[in-house]
Design a protein around this motif. Structure first.
Motif, PDB file in Angstrom:
ATOM      1  N   SER A  79       0.832  -1.204   0.000  1.00 34.59           N
ATOM      2  CA  SER A  79       0.000   0.000   0.000  1.00 34.59           C
ATOM      3  C   SER A  79       0.866   1.253   0.000  1.00 34.59           C
ATOM      4  O   SER A  79       1.998   1.250   0.474  1.00 34.59           O
ATOM      5  CB  SER A  79      -0.933   0.009   1.218  1.00 34.59           C
ATOM      6  N   MET A  91      -3.908   3.757  -0.962  1.00 30.26           N
ATOM      7  CA  MET A  91      -4.231   2.889  -2.102  1.00 30.26           C
ATOM      8  C   MET A  91      -3.384   1.625  -2.006  1.00 30.26           C
ATOM      9  O   MET A  91      -2.253   1.673  -1.526  1.00 30.26           O
ATOM     10  CB  MET A  91      -3.961   3.598  -3.424  1.00 30.26           C
ATOM     11  N   GLY A  94      -3.173  -3.199  -7.087  1.00 29.57           N
ATOM     12  CA  GLY A  94      -4.091  -4.199  -7.602  1.00 29.57           C
ATOM     13  C   GLY A  94      -5.505  -4.126  -7.059  1.00 29.57           C
ATOM     14  O   GLY A  94      -6.360  -4.918  -7.460  1.00 29.57           O
ATOM     15  N   ALA A  95      -5.788  -3.176  -6.166  1.00 35.71           N
ATOM     16  CA  ALA A  95      -7.125  -3.071  -5.573  1.00 35.71           C
ATOM     17  C   ALA A  95      -7.829  -1.805  -6.050  1.00 35.71           C
ATOM     18  O   ALA A  95      -7.246  -0.727  -6.047  1.00 35.71           O
ATOM     19  CB  ALA A  95      -7.022  -3.062  -4.052  1.00 35.71           C
ATOM     20  N   ASN A  96      -9.081  -1.948  -6.431  1.00 33.81           N
ATOM     21  CA  ASN A  96      -9.873  -0.796  -6.855  1.00 33.81           C
ATOM     22  C   ASN A  96     -10.347   0.039  -5.671  1.00 33.81           C
ATOM     23  O   ASN A  96     -10.672   1.206  -5.814  1.00 33.81           O
ATOM     24  CB  ASN A  96     -11.088  -1.241  -7.669  1.00 33.81           C
ATOM     25  N   ASP A  97     -10.397  -0.581  -4.487  1.00 34.85           N
ATOM     26  CA  ASP A  97     -10.840   0.137  -3.296  1.00 34.85           C
ATOM     27  C   ASP A  97      -9.676   0.925  -2.700  1.00 34.85           C
ATOM     28  O   ASP A  97      -8.542   0.456  -2.686  1.00 34.85           O
ATOM     29  CB  ASP A  97     -11.381  -0.848  -2.257  1.00 34.85           C
ATOM     30  N   TYR A  98      -9.981   2.125  -2.215  1.00 32.69           N
ATOM     31  CA  TYR A  98      -8.994   2.959  -1.552  1.00 32.69           C
ATOM     32  C   TYR A  98      -9.710   3.749  -0.475  1.00 32.69           C
ATOM     33  O   TYR A  98     -10.947   3.717  -0.400  1.00 32.69           O
ATOM     34  CB  TYR A  98      -8.261   3.868  -2.542  1.00 32.69           C
ATOM     35  N   THR A 106     -14.202   3.649  -4.203  1.00 33.31           N
ATOM     36  CA  THR A 106     -13.854   2.672  -5.228  1.00 33.31           C
ATOM     37  C   THR A 106     -13.549   3.393  -6.534  1.00 33.31           C
ATOM     38  O   THR A 106     -14.318   4.251  -6.976  1.00 33.31           O
ATOM     39  CB  THR A 106     -15.012   1.673  -5.456  1.00 33.31           C
ATOM     40  N   ASP A 108     -12.508   2.827 -10.736  1.00 36.15           N
ATOM     41  CA  ASP A 108     -12.827   1.817 -11.748  1.00 36.15           C
ATOM     42  C   ASP A 108     -11.592   1.100 -12.266  1.00 36.15           C
ATOM     43  O   ASP A 108     -11.703   0.125 -13.001  1.00 36.15           O
ATOM     44  CB  ASP A 108     -13.635   2.422 -12.895  1.00 36.15           C
ATOM     45  N   ALA A 110      -7.335  -0.057 -10.909  1.00 34.12           N
ATOM     46  CA  ALA A 110      -6.478  -0.210  -9.735  1.00 34.12           C
ATOM     47  C   ALA A 110      -5.071   0.307  -9.998  1.00 34.12           C
ATOM     48  O   ALA A 110      -4.587   0.258 -11.129  1.00 34.12           O
ATOM     49  CB  ALA A 110      -6.410  -1.684  -9.343  1.00 34.12           C
ATOM     50  N   THR A 118       4.783   3.306  -8.193  1.00 37.47           N
ATOM     51  CA  THR A 118       3.352   3.062  -8.074  1.00 37.47           C
ATOM     52  C   THR A 118       2.625   4.006  -9.018  1.00 37.47           C
ATOM     53  O   THR A 118       2.718   5.223  -8.887  1.00 37.47           O
ATOM     54  CB  THR A 118       2.870   3.308  -6.627  1.00 37.47           C
ATOM     55  N   VAL A 120      -0.899   5.408 -10.391  1.00 35.95           N
ATOM     56  CA  VAL A 120      -2.269   5.535  -9.913  1.00 35.95           C
ATOM     57  C   VAL A 120      -3.147   6.222 -10.957  1.00 35.95           C
ATOM     58  O   VAL A 120      -2.670   7.030 -11.748  1.00 35.95           O
ATOM     59  CB  VAL A 120      -2.330   6.320  -8.581  1.00 35.95           C
TER      60      VAL A 120
END
Length: 150
Positions: A79, A91, A94-98, A106, A108, A110, A118, A120
């Protein structure tokens, strides 16, 4: 010219605001370029902004630090955290949620790692910090530069 601020991008010279004081900070990133313009200074960055799957991604640390944010990477959780003016964005690769100040959101797409940086989705992160995002388009309609102002 009346206090206006001019920036040279990969596609054009453009003017921001009627006076230099309208924004505290203005940052320009160009797709594919390993440099960033922070106010009137050009600085090298480790990874170039890019378009992937129709979305614009920028190196998180370079953008956040350009506006004075503190950025931290946690290898164990994969993260990245940035804090700026009382706003904390976290963030996970690999995850759409933050999260923004602990509130789940969320995107759309990742974040991902590219060459050790990183990357973003630009709009979600910038707007979480209250940064205005303006894409500048090339003649073929693709994003060429991204202007950030706060």
């Amino acid at each position: 010219e009346g206090g206006a601020v001019k920036y040279l991008s990969t596609i054009d010279t453009f003017v921001v605001g009627a006076t230099a004081g309208e924004f505290k900070d203005v940052v320009v990133m160009s797709i594919g370029a390993n440099n960033i313009v922070v106010n009137s200074d050009v600085k090298a960055i480790a990874a170039a902004p890019m378009i992937q799957d129709g979305r614009t991604f920028v190196p998180f640390r370079a953008l956040a630090e350009a506006f004075g944010a503190e950025v931290a990477w946690d290898e164990a959780t994969q993260s990245v955290t940035a804090e700026l003016n009382g706003v904390k964005v976290v963030m996970v690769i690999g995850a759409n949620d933050y999260t923004v100040n602990g509130v789940a959101k969320t995107a759309d797409v990742a974040p991902f790692i590219n060459g050790g940086s990183t990357m973003v989705p630009v709009r979600f992160v910038a707007e979480a910090f209250g940064i205005t995002v303006t894409p500048l388009y090339a003649e073929d309609g693709s994003v060429a530069d991204v202007l950030f102002a706060k």
